[in-house]
Design a protein around this motif. Structure first.
Motif, mmCIF file in Angstrom:
data_model
loop_
_atom_site.group_PDB
_atom_site.id
_atom_site.type_symbol
_atom_site.label_atom_id
_atom_site.label_comp_id
_atom_site.label_asym_id
_atom_site.label_seq_id
_atom_site.Cartn_x
_atom_site.Cartn_y
_atom_site.Cartn_z
ATOM 1 N N PRO A 133 55.033 39.179 33.829
ATOM 2 C CA PRO A 133 54.024 38.674 35.050
ATOM 3 C C PRO A 133 53.038 39.225 35.393
ATOM 4 O O PRO A 133 51.870 38.448 35.586
ATOM 5 C CB PRO A 133 55.123 38.513 36.111
ATOM 6 C CG PRO A 133 56.348 39.278 35.607
ATOM 7 C CD PRO A 133 56.087 39.289 34.098
ATOM 8 N N PHE A 134 52.778 40.479 35.267
ATOM 9 C CA PHE A 134 51.380 41.246 35.624
ATOM 10 C C PHE A 134 50.339 40.986 34.539
ATOM 11 O O PHE A 134 49.346 40.655 34.788
ATOM 12 C CB PHE A 134 51.758 42.868 35.491
ATOM 13 C CG PHE A 134 52.728 43.249 36.718
ATOM 14 C CD1 PHE A 134 52.785 42.552 37.721
ATOM 15 C CD2 PHE A 134 53.379 44.568 36.396
ATOM 16 C CE1 PHE A 134 53.600 43.014 38.800
ATOM 17 C CE2 PHE A 134 54.143 44.857 37.850
ATOM 18 C CZ PHE A 134 54.192 44.106 38.839
ATOM 19 N N GLY A 181 49.108 37.477 35.334
ATOM 20 C CA GLY A 181 48.210 37.333 36.603
ATOM 21 C C GLY A 181 46.898 38.080 36.205
ATOM 22 O O GLY A 181 45.917 37.511 36.679
ATOM 23 N N PHE A 182 47.063 39.123 35.568
ATOM 24 C CA PHE A 182 45.786 39.843 35.120
ATOM 25 C C PHE A 182 44.929 38.786 34.221
ATOM 26 O O PHE A 182 43.647 38.732 34.655
ATOM 27 C CB PHE A 182 46.092 41.152 34.322
ATOM 28 C CG PHE A 182 44.823 41.866 33.872
ATOM 29 C CD1 PHE A 182 44.265 42.540 34.876
ATOM 30 C CD2 PHE A 182 44.414 41.698 32.700
ATOM 31 C CE1 PHE A 182 43.140 43.201 34.505
ATOM 32 C CE2 PHE A 182 43.265 42.475 32.291
ATOM 33 C CZ PHE A 182 42.554 43.317 33.266
ATOM 34 N N ALA A 223 43.451 36.030 36.496
ATOM 35 C CA ALA A 223 42.384 36.478 37.387
ATOM 36 C C ALA A 223 41.005 36.664 36.768
ATOM 37 O O ALA A 223 40.045 36.472 37.030
ATOM 38 C CB ALA A 223 42.697 37.802 38.137
ATOM 39 N N ASN A 224 41.210 37.256 35.364
ATOM 40 C CA ASN A 224 40.013 37.585 34.361
ATOM 41 C C ASN A 224 39.491 36.098 34.039
ATOM 42 O O ASN A 224 38.341 36.078 33.947
ATOM 43 C CB ASN A 224 40.467 38.238 33.344
ATOM 44 C CG ASN A 224 40.145 39.644 33.551
ATOM 45 O OD1 ASN A 224 39.231 40.352 33.498
ATOM 46 N ND2 ASN A 224 41.345 40.569 33.739
ATOM 47 N N LEU A 250 39.227 33.560 35.493
ATOM 48 C CA LEU A 250 38.441 32.969 36.784
ATOM 49 C C LEU A 250 37.157 33.677 36.905
ATOM 50 O O LEU A 250 35.853 33.154 36.952
ATOM 51 C CB LEU A 250 39.118 33.032 37.994
ATOM 52 C CG LEU A 250 40.509 32.253 38.053
ATOM 53 C CD1 LEU A 250 41.009 32.446 39.498
ATOM 54 C CD2 LEU A 250 40.125 30.971 37.966
ATOM 55 N N SER A 251 37.117 34.944 36.732
ATOM 56 C CA SER A 251 35.866 35.723 36.814
ATOM 57 C C SER A 251 35.004 35.288 35.675
ATOM 58 O O SER A 251 33.739 35.217 35.613
ATOM 59 C CB SER A 251 36.223 37.444 36.569
ATOM 60 O OG SER A 251 36.893 37.787 37.653
ATOM 61 N N MET A 252 35.607 35.277 34.562
ATOM 62 C CA MET A 252 34.817 35.055 33.365
ATOM 63 C C MET A 252 34.158 33.632 33.274
ATOM 64 O O MET A 252 33.107 33.507 32.800
ATOM 65 C CB MET A 252 35.328 35.449 31.972
ATOM 66 C CG MET A 252 35.667 36.722 31.895
ATOM 67 S SD MET A 252 34.331 37.975 31.846
ATOM 68 C CE MET A 252 35.072 38.881 33.282
ATOM 69 N N GLY A 311 33.347 32.483 36.123
ATOM 70 C CA GLY A 311 32.283 32.444 36.889
ATOM 71 C C GLY A 311 30.952 32.984 36.259
ATOM 72 O O GLY A 311 29.839 32.646 36.040
ATOM 73 N N VAL A 312 31.301 34.238 35.581
ATOM 74 C CA VAL A 312 29.925 34.612 34.749
ATOM 75 C C VAL A 312 29.518 33.968 33.443
ATOM 76 O O VAL A 312 28.128 33.427 33.519
ATOM 77 C CB VAL A 312 30.573 36.015 33.757
ATOM 78 C CG1 VAL A 312 29.570 36.418 32.686
ATOM 79 C CG2 VAL A 312 31.206 36.887 34.813
ATOM 80 N N PHE A 352 27.503 31.594 35.666
ATOM 81 C CA PHE A 352 26.152 32.355 35.930
ATOM 82 C C PHE A 352 24.957 32.091 35.051
ATOM 83 O O PHE A 352 23.759 31.930 35.231
ATOM 84 C CB PHE A 352 26.337 33.680 36.498
ATOM 85 C CG PHE A 352 26.163 34.172 37.696
ATOM 86 C CD1 PHE A 352 24.805 34.081 38.047
ATOM 87 C CD2 PHE A 352 27.129 34.993 38.236
ATOM 88 C CE1 PHE A 352 24.506 34.839 39.264
ATOM 89 C CE2 PHE A 352 26.685 35.610 39.609
ATOM 90 C CZ PHE A 352 25.358 35.222 40.166
ATOM 91 N N LEU A 353 25.448 32.657 33.803
ATOM 92 C CA LEU A 353 24.667 32.877 32.683
ATOM 93 C C LEU A 353 24.116 31.459 32.213
ATOM 94 O O LEU A 353 22.894 31.292 31.960
ATOM 95 C CB LEU A 353 25.380 33.535 31.633
ATOM 96 C CG LEU A 353 25.778 34.941 31.993
ATOM 97 C CD1 LEU A 353 26.422 35.660 30.765
ATOM 98 C CD2 LEU A 353 24.527 35.708 32.425
ATOM 99 N N HIS A 413 21.591 29.837 34.656
ATOM 100 C CA HIS A 413 20.227 30.612 34.705
ATOM 101 C C HIS A 413 19.812 31.130 33.468
ATOM 102 O O HIS A 413 18.507 31.608 33.575
ATOM 103 C CB HIS A 413 20.133 31.721 35.878
ATOM 104 C CG HIS A 413 20.879 31.010 37.086
ATOM 105 N ND1 HIS A 413 20.067 30.175 38.071
ATOM 106 C CD2 HIS A 413 22.165 31.069 37.785
ATOM 107 C CE1 HIS A 413 20.494 30.103 39.027
ATOM 108 N NE2 HIS A 413 21.623 30.614 38.809
ATOM 109 N N ALA A 414 20.231 30.916 32.328
ATOM 110 C CA ALA A 414 19.678 31.497 31.287
ATOM 111 C C ALA A 414 18.410 30.775 30.910
ATOM 112 O O ALA A 414 18.102 29.749 31.078
ATOM 113 C CB ALA A 414 20.608 30.813 30.109
#
Ligand code: HEM
Ligand SMILES: [Cu+2]
Lengths: 194, 480
Positions: free
Chosen positions: A115-116, A119-120, A123-124, A126-128, A130-131, A134-135, A138-139
């Motif tokens: 499970p860890f 979850g990890f 979360a990653n 979602l962050s990625m 987002g990245v 972003f890119l 605006h690239a």
């Protein structure tokens, strides 16, 4: 074997092949529709063939899940997406590896993964996303040869929406688990329904 | 995991607090050096001042996070089984991040501030190379990954044990009308709330960090500066607040040992924590009140919610503390004194913060020392005092001769409270006189406050050394 699921899987895969060119014309449908559909086809295939009969050890499940994640990362790279449009070999690799290495592998491994780690990875993810949003939004340059800059921006917003949607889908069960929690507090046993 | 029983990981937590105490002391010395330099008491090259400012900001915020995390780990461990391996992974990633950050600053000469505001890290005017900025951000990434593991390791067992976050937050009591006796203990309510919002903050922070890293490596890839600023301050605001909200668990769990009355989860307590959970994330625009391009509604939201956010929880905590203290035979020693001081300091610190949160005031005050003034109150007299109180409690004596306060304790405590209050007050005074913050060189008219502040800072540093050394000595002596 569960036949209806198998048929569904083949149908999804078939439509992917059939509507390949339409879906690949626009990067948004290519990345956010075609690729996930291929993965779903692989997932359904694994389920219909009886993935539950496999008893994976947790360590193996973790390893398989990481394999699936690497496959996802690979197909997130613009250059391979680009290549799949021009090189039939890469295209074939995509149609085979996404269902197998992502869909089927995760269908088999995900539930048994620690499970860890799950979850990890969530979360990653979602962050990625987002990245990427972003890119892509605006690239200053065209990232893919085959697609225009405006398309790329739409894809960026697409990533953002996927990230928001996934965060909701993943967060709600944490608050209200379907099973009411595996081992609720003992003095809560006489509780009203949540 | 099922066979692990719930018990605090005393050794690991004591070790973390030793690191935290030592780094707090070191970073305070660096703060003292900066303040002395502003007061022309010593000479610092301006670029070096900015390196010190960066290491002080990043180091203090990171250490506040570490000590809050240790407090929360310790007390959550009383109620649910936790994975010690995950905790050590967290500590290892944290320390790796510290090494990266120190290397970036002291070898790479990075001086772009702890907020790594886009695009500053990439346009240093040759003061530092891009690799230094990249290493600094990688240090953050490492610490962020560490905290993500930490929160997974806290959140998952809480979720399993209490049947989802809704129940862990006590919503069945707050909104469902269930009996407060059915609510989880305060430590769990707090831990659940912090875990949720800090995880969200880390996810957002990771996205903007990685995007900024890509920009450093491939400068062609610009990111939207305003969006980046929003994300950075969302992350920064949430993270530093999380450290306070984690550390306050020490008050909930330790004070009852001194008053003899347990700290209970009430309906109001649940509602206050739910308010925090929402508002802590909604108020960050108060950092952007100067950005006129922001949509006005966002800024107004930031202002209004600033009032609402801190107050309920603070009121509930401070009020309950008064009730618990009143009419109970409180035993005073270093630990209980510091914890009570911390709640008082935290309360006082929000007043100037709320003033600064008003858009009209902020237009004038934002880039003055008013801002470090208010946050040093609730950091020095809030979070850090809670951490020192927790440390003193961890190594409290069991013999009768060791209970109560020694003369040295009394002196150190008084010096700390006086020093911290005076030091922060000087920032507020300078701010009210429009002295800008983050200036390495001060005009002659500003130097007087700088020098008085330096003297107060000496008091803080000396008393901190007393707390930390006493902790280390007792740690060496205590079994385990
Ligand atoms: C003896 C104790 C301390 C001293 C002497 C000190 C000194 C200073 C000074 C001189 C500044 C720069 C002010 C300016 O902008 O002109 C500063 C900024 C700051 N301090 Fe402290 N400080 C102390 C404790 C703390 C603590 C305990 C924390 C947090 C836990 C903290 C966090 C910060 C932060 C976040 C900044 C802002 C950095 C920036 O502007 O980028 N400080 N401090
Ligand atoms: Cu803030």
């Amino acid at each position: 074997m569960r036949r209806p699921l198998l048929i569904l899987s083949i149908a999804v895969f078939g439509s992917c092949v059939l509507f390949r060119q339409t879906l690949e014309r626009d990067p948004v449908t290519h990345v956010l529709l075609l690729l996930p559909a291929l993965a779903v086809a692989g997932w359904l295939m694994a389920v219909s063939l009886g993935r539950h009969r496999l008893r994976l050890r947790e360590a193996d499940a973790n390893a398989l899940t990481l394999l699936g994640v690497f496959a996802i990362l690979f197909w997130m790279l613009p250059r391979y997406i680009d290549a799949s449009l021009t090189n039939p070999l890469v295209e074939a690799a995509k149609f085979i590896s996404v269902p197998l290495c992502i869909g089927a592998v995760l269908a088999v491994s995900w539930k048994a993964t620690h499970p860890f780690l799950r979850g990890f990875l969530k979360a990653n993810a979602l962050s990625m996303l987002g990245v990427l949003a972003f890119l892509y939004i605006h690239a200053p340059v065209r990232i893919c040869n085959s697609y225009l800059e405006v398309d790329q921006q739409r894809l960026g917003y697409g990533f953002l929406f996927v990230a928001l949607a996934l965060s909701l889908v993943w967060a709600v069960p944490l608050f209200f688990p379907a099973d009411g929690g595996a081992t609720p507090n003992k003095h809560l046993s006489g509780r009203a329904t949540a | 995991m099922a066979d692990v029983k719930a018990e605090p990981h005393t050794g690991a937590v004591k070790f973390s607090m030793l690191i935290a105490g030592a780094v707090f002391a070191l970073m305070m010395v660096i703060g003292l050096v900066m303040r002395a330099a502003q007061g022309n008491l010593i000479e610092l090259e301006a670029p070096f001042f900015y390196q010190l400012l960066s290491v002080h900001g990043a180091g203090m915020v990171g250490t506040a996070g570490l000590s809050g995390a240790a407090v929360m780990w310790y007390f959550v461990g009383r109620y649910v089984p936790l994975s010690a391996r995950m905790y050590w992974a967290f500590i290892a990633l944290f320390l790796l991040g510290v090494v990266f950050i120190l290397t970036a600053i002291f070898i790479g000469r990075y001086g772009g501030g702890w907020t790594f505001l886009f695009p500053l890290p990439a346009i240093s005017g040759e003061a530092w190379e891009p690799w230094a900025a990249a290493l600094f951000m990688l240090g953050y990434v490492s610490i962020g990954v560490g905290f993500l593991l930490y929160h997974l390791a806290v959140g998952y067992p809480i979720m399993k044990h209490y049947g989802g976050f809704a129940r862990a937050l006590g919503w069945h009591v707050g909104f469902g009308g269930a009996d407060p006796a059915d609510a989880p203990p305060p430590a769990i309510v707090a831990a659940a709330a912090v875990t949720i919002f800090n995880t969200i903050g880390i996810i957002v922070g990771a996205a903007v960090l990685v995007a900024s890293l890509v920009h450093l490596l491939v400068p062609g890839f610009a990111v939207d500066a305003l969006l980046a600023k929003n994300m950075i301050f969302f992350f920064g605001h949430v993270f530093i607040n999380a450290s306070i909200y984690m550390a306050v668990i020490a008050v909930y769990e330790i004070v009852p040992e001194y008053t003899g009355r347990p700290w209970k989860t009430s309906r109001v307590f649940v509602l206050a924590w739910t308010a925090i959970l929402l508002f802590v994330m909604a108020v960050y625009p108060h950092h952007l009140l100067q950005d006129v391009v922001m949509p006005p509604w966002a800024l107004v939201l930031g202002q209004v919610v600033s009032y609402l956010s801190g107050i309920p929880l603070l009121a509930v905590t401070a009020f309950s503390l008064c009730v618990y203290l009143h009419g109970s035979k409180m035993r005073w020693d270093l630990a209980s004194s510091l914890l009570v001081l911390a709640v008082a300091g935290w309360s006082v610190g929000t007043v100037p913060a709320i003033i600064d949160g008003m858009i009209s005031v902020n237009k004038i005050m934002h880039n003055t020392q008013w801002v470090p003034g208010h946050f040093h109150i609730y950091l020095l007299l809030g979070v850090v005092a809670m951490s020192f109180g927790f440390m003193a409690w961890l190594v409290r004596g069991t013999k009768a001769s060791e209970s109560g306060m020694s003369g040295l304790d009394r002196m150190a405590f008084g010096a700390y409270a006086l020093g911290a209050a005076g030091f922060a007050l000087m920032f507020l005074i300078s701010g009210a006189m429009s002295v800008p913050r983050r200036w390495a060189v001060h005009l002659p008219e500003w130097v007087l406050q700088d020098r008085i502040a330096t003297a107060f800072a000496v008091l803080v540093v000396v008393s901190t050394l007393v707390f930390v050394i006493k902790y280390a000595v007792r740690l060496g002596r205590a079994p385990g």
